[in-house]
Design a protein around this motif. Structure first.
Motif, short mmCIF file in Angstrom:
data_model
loop_
_atom_site.label_atom_id
_atom_site.label_comp_id
_atom_site.label_asym_id
_atom_site.label_seq_id
_atom_site.Cartn_x
_atom_site.Cartn_y
_atom_site.Cartn_z
N UNK A 178 0.84 -1.20 0.00
CA UNK A 178 0.00 0.00 0.00
C UNK A 178 0.87 1.26 0.00
N UNK A 179 1.99 1.21 0.73
CA UNK A 179 2.86 2.38 0.81
C UNK A 179 3.54 2.68 -0.53
N UNK A 180 3.83 1.63 -1.32
CA UNK A 180 4.44 1.86 -2.64
C UNK A 180 3.50 2.64 -3.55
N UNK A 181 2.18 2.35 -3.44
CA UNK A 181 1.21 3.09 -4.26
C UNK A 181 1.07 4.53 -3.78
N UNK A 182 1.19 4.73 -2.45
CA UNK A 182 1.14 6.10 -1.91
C UNK A 182 2.34 6.90 -2.45
N UNK A 183 3.52 6.27 -2.43
CA UNK A 183 4.73 6.94 -2.92
C UNK A 183 4.60 7.25 -4.41
N UNK A 184 4.03 6.30 -5.17
CA UNK A 184 3.82 6.52 -6.60
C UNK A 184 2.93 7.74 -6.84
N UNK A 185 1.88 7.89 -6.01
CA UNK A 185 0.99 9.04 -6.14
C UNK A 185 1.72 10.33 -5.77
N UNK A 186 2.56 10.27 -4.76
CA UNK A 186 3.33 11.45 -4.36
C UNK A 186 4.31 11.89 -5.44
N UNK A 187 4.88 10.90 -6.15
CA UNK A 187 5.79 11.22 -7.26
C UNK A 187 5.03 11.96 -8.36
N UNK A 188 3.80 11.52 -8.64
CA UNK A 188 2.97 12.20 -9.66
C UNK A 188 2.71 13.64 -9.25
N UNK A 189 2.41 13.87 -7.93
CA UNK A 189 2.18 15.24 -7.43
C UNK A 189 3.45 16.08 -7.59
N UNK A 190 4.60 15.45 -7.30
CA UNK A 190 5.88 16.16 -7.42
C UNK A 190 6.12 16.59 -8.87
N UNK A 206 8.45 16.45 -1.76
CA UNK A 206 9.77 15.83 -1.56
C UNK A 206 9.92 15.33 -0.13
N UNK A 207 9.42 16.13 0.82
CA UNK A 207 9.51 15.74 2.23
C UNK A 207 8.70 14.48 2.51
N UNK A 208 7.48 14.41 1.94
CA UNK A 208 6.63 13.24 2.13
C UNK A 208 7.26 11.99 1.51
N UNK A 209 7.80 12.14 0.30
CA UNK A 209 8.43 11.00 -0.38
C UNK A 209 9.63 10.51 0.41
N UNK A 210 10.44 11.42 0.91
CA UNK A 210 11.63 11.05 1.67
C UNK A 210 11.26 10.27 2.92
N UNK A 211 10.24 10.78 3.67
CA UNK A 211 9.83 10.10 4.91
C UNK A 211 9.24 8.73 4.63
N UNK A 212 8.34 8.67 3.63
CA UNK A 212 7.69 7.39 3.32
C UNK A 212 8.67 6.38 2.76
N UNK A 213 9.65 6.83 1.97
CA UNK A 213 10.65 5.92 1.40
C UNK A 213 11.50 5.31 2.51
N UNK A 214 11.88 6.17 3.50
CA UNK A 214 12.68 5.67 4.62
C UNK A 214 11.90 4.65 5.45
N UNK A 215 10.60 4.95 5.68
CA UNK A 215 9.75 4.02 6.43
C UNK A 215 9.60 2.70 5.68
N UNK A 216 9.41 2.80 4.37
CA UNK A 216 9.26 1.58 3.55
C UNK A 216 10.55 0.75 3.59
N UNK A 217 11.69 1.41 3.47
CA UNK A 217 12.97 0.70 3.49
C UNK A 217 13.17 -0.03 4.82
N UNK A 218 12.83 0.64 5.94
CA UNK A 218 12.95 0.01 7.25
C UNK A 218 12.03 -1.19 7.36
#
Length: 517
Positions: A178-190, A206-218
């Motif tokens: 689910x988080x990957x789709x959220x990040x994909x949507x954020x990239x479209x907004x960016x 950019x801030x949202x993508x950075x935070x969500x990417x770090x959370x996803x990686x963890x």
């Protein structure tokens, strides 16, 4: 893969003919020397180094004989015969893919050849003794290994895993998806913010993508560690192989197409497609039960690119051969073009999370060999969406994603060399034609426009130097690059690739540089 097998078959046949010719005309060095050099170069290109080293040593003996530095007396003839026999034996090992190839030691043969070249005294009969002792030693090692295997016992391990632990990991995976789709949507907004030059929105995105990417990686790292702590070997996967299909790629993304829908997998040149009513089709031959070609039926099957259904198409070169999966559903067939088919697999299947139940192009998720989740395509829905595509949409997709494909002419009198070179070039998305010598090349050049010519020098009827002179006199070929792939450079060639020190990367790098790729 089939092309590689055919190349090796052709190479082994040529090498065995050489060995037969050597034993028939062992005292005719001038006749055999060119044949040795050509086969030696092919051995180097195919990385069959034991044969390459033996033929290089044999070439030295025959060269010395031509220069009258060595007399082909009985001792030297026995040596040559033993080397030819060893080459034939290695050909057999290559054919049966024997593990003995890894342990081959041809140094005694090379040492005796070196002695023959410089006129030292040697006893060629010793080679027969060396071969016999090697066989006895190998037989003893095989017997020892067989005894060790018969004494060993294989114990099947049983793994017990708590269902609560598995459910915990699965829930974590669902959250990550689910988080990957959220990040994909954020990239479209960016992207939209960048296009509108809204820097405030860019910073927020950019801030949202950075935070969500770090959370996803963890989450991925934690999930992987939890899973590996439960499953320490492949027994868990072996006991749950209940879903089969093909891993394929499109736009650098990995998908699974279930085998229940796949009727056949074929390859087709993009140049051979037909177009009817704005629809690209391929003619598929259905083999008859009798096996006779005249009884075979032919079916026109519409083909579509899987990449055209997904966003983010990347501009890429046209493939020399498209991989097409013929899928069948309710007696209707279409061809799905994919970037590649990775392999056929049996694996674990999981249904889609509830949040994605309305996402009909997918029917579930699968774990691959790295425990990564791969979407399973729902073929009936994919077929419906393909049929809904308008001809305009398909043409627009192809115009955006395909470039000019370069056509190359290989000119060489060796079948094996042509096959090796053709396979390498086709694997790098070039269209390839062949000519057996300079005269044959001139005929083909008059019929087609090639983007590059790759030619040998020493050929019958017309050599590379004369061919190059003829090419440069043609107005439409005055700027076409020519690569000399030979033992020595051709004066007017644009580049030189040595057969004696052949490397695939050097060949492809040279060709791409001249073509501006």
């Amino acid at each position: 893969m089939e092309q590689d097998i055919e190349i090796i078959k052709c190479y082994l046949a040529e090498t065995r003919r050489l060995c037969s010719e050597i034993k028939k005309n062992i005292a005719a060095p001038r006749k055999i020397l060119n044949f040795i050099r050509m086969t030696k170069d092919n051995s180097r290109m195919l990385s069959f180094m034991p044969i390459f080293n033996l033929l290089k040593a044999l070439e030295g003996v025959y060269t010395a004989a031509v220069d009258e530095r060595v007399l082909l007396r009985l001792n030297v003839e026995i040596l040559i015969g033993e080397v030819a026999d060893e080459v034939c034996r290695i050909c057999h090992l290559i054919e049966i893919k024997s593990p003995e190839l890894e342990e081959l030691d041809v140094r005694p043969y090379i040492m005796f050849c070196d002695k023959a070249v410089v006129g030292e005294i040697f006893d060629a009969e010793r080679l027969v003794g060396i071969k016999s002792s090697d066989k006895n030693l190998k037989a003893q090692e095989d017997e020892k290994q067989k005894n060790e295997e018969s004494d060993s016992k294989i114990v099947d391990s049983v793994i017990k895993i708590s269902s609560a632990e598995v459910a915990k990991i699965v829930n974590m995976h669902e959250e990550m998806i689910a988080r990957t789709y959220i990040i994909s949507n954020q990239i479209s907004i960016l992207k939209t913010s960048l296009a509108e030059n809204d820097m405030r929105a860019v910073r927020e995105a950019y801030k949202l993508i950075s935070n969500d990417s770090q959370t996803l990686q963890n989450s991925i790292m934690m999930s992987h560690e939890n899973f590996m702590s439960l499953v320490q070997d492949d027994e868990f996967l072996k006991n749950h192989q209940e879903y089969q299909g093909f891993f394929v790629t499109a736009n650098d993304e990995k998908y699974l197409i279930p085998s229940e829908y796949i009727f056949d997998v074929i390859c087709q040149s993009p140049l051979n497609y037909e177009t009817k009513q704005n629809q690209k089709i391929v003619r598929y031959v259905i083999e008859s039960e009798s096996g006779f070609d005249e009884d075979a039926e032919e079916e026109e099957i519409p083909v579509y690119s899987l990449s055209s259904l997904f966003p983010g198409q990347k501009t890429k070169s046209l493939n020399v051969m498209d991989t097409i999966l013929i899928v069948d559903y309710q007696s209707q067939r279409i061809g799905i073009i994919v970037d590649s088919v990775q392999k056929f697999v049996s694996l674990i299947k999981k249904n889609l999370p509830p949040a994605f139940k309305n996402f009909v192009p997918l029917q579930g998720l699968a774990f691959d060999e790295k425990y990564d989740m791969v979407p399973i395509l729902h073929v009936p829905e994919i077929m419906r969406r393909f049929r809904a595509l308008r001809g305009y949409d398909v043409k627009r997709f192809e115009a955006l994603t395909k470039k000019h494909i370069n056509r190359i002419l290989i000119v060489d009198d060796s079948d094996t060399t042509r096959q090796i070179t053709r396979t390498i070039l086709m694997a790098n998305n070039f269209i390839v034609d062949e000519a057996v010598d300079g005269i044959d090349a001139i005929e083909k050049i008059k019929q087609k426009q090639f983007d590059l010519v790759l030619c040998d020098d020493d050929m019958p009827r017309m050599n590379g130097e004369i061919l190059l002179d003829n090419i440069r006199r043609m107005e439409n070929y005055s700027e076409v690059p020519v690569v000399a792939m030979a033992d020595s450079n051709i004066e007017k060639a644009d580049a030189f690739v040595s057969k004696a020190e052949f490397k695939r990367d050097i060949l492809i790098g040279t060709v791409k540089k001249l073509l501006g790729e």
